[in-house]
Design an enzyme around this catalytic site. Sequence first.
Site, PDB file in Angstrom:
ATOM      1  N   GLY A 107       0.796  -1.224   0.000  1.00 42.92           N
ATOM      2  CA  GLY A 107       0.000   0.000   0.000  1.00 42.92           C
ATOM      3  C   GLY A 107       0.827   1.273   0.000  1.00 42.92           C
ATOM      4  CB  SER A 108       4.202   2.073  -1.270  1.00 45.00           C
ATOM      5  OG  SER A 108       4.521   2.927  -2.288  1.00 45.00           O
ATOM      6  CG  ASP A 152      -4.888  -1.416  -1.133  1.00 48.72           C
ATOM      7  OD1 ASP A 152      -5.366  -2.477  -0.697  1.00 48.72           O
ATOM      8  OD2 ASP A 152      -3.921  -1.372  -1.914  1.00 48.72           O
TER       9      ASP A 152
END
Length: 313
Positions: A107-108, A152
């Site tokens: 989930g950067s 996310d």
Amino acid sequence: MWSASAAGKAILLGEHAVVYGRPAIAVPVSGVRAQVRVTPLAPGEGVRIVAEDLGCTFGLESDEPDERALPLQATVRNALDYFGCHAEGLALRIAIRSAIPVARGMGSGTAVATAIVRALAAFAGCDIAPQALSDLVYRTEVLLHGTPSGVDNTVVAFEQPVYFRRGVELAPQRVGAALSLLIADTGVPSRTRDSVAQVHQGWQSDPARYERLFGAIGALVEAARDAIAQGDIATLGELMSGNQRLLVELGVSSPELDRLVSAATAAGALGAKLSGGGQGGCMIALVTEATRASVQASLSASGAQAVYATVVC
Ligand code: PMV
């Protein structure tokens, strides 16, 4: 100076099927974060987005040739609009730094976007509720991934374990006993957009088979929801490993992921699976106090580029 951060995330169960309306359970990885600092610039200098890890600075101009600028620019523009600020009159430096590995299913991009919105909320002197934050970041997710389920942005914005189902009101996931997780990075970058597209192609060519697999994953997620709430981590581990077998059938695992999953299981993990889009990226293993060190050593010896430990309560 105004600053904010956002956590990475891991999907415990349900990735890919969640795009097709099945539930998923995701958890924040609070120790691995993206940070954003907003500082004033001299009048007339405009808005500068500084991606410190990339060594790049972007303006807000739409003719920026570097495609990595687009989601950052869109996030800044959407956030400034939301908070009622006019980008044209502003002179701001927005500096981004992230400890979350890029393109590994942690989930950067979501965390960077969430931290940008939070930092700009602080700059604008506004509060933003988690659901509004999640909705705003979803717009960046669409640019990054095409057809995101929304899991996310939800888990990162709320920063708590979530049982997520598309289009259904969010339910927090009750956690009956702390979950000790190891997240291992294969070192192989993978684009969620590509694995989601591959699954979509498969679904188009054989919808009955894919719906059966999604249904089976959804059933595991429902069982895991109860197991987590009751603190039954042995059952949760079995469900995670069952989910991995179905993800292999979906064609989204990889030799590197398979190797790390086998290594974790052989070293005593209660369950192990890929996490996120797959075809590279990260895997997660459910461990106990007694097995954490041996599983971690086994993951490193089996080629993991990095291993992150996190406890979910
Ligand atoms: O962004 P990733 O790699 O963590 O994957 C997200 C999970 C998927 O189910 C594969 C995609 C989605 O939009 O939910």
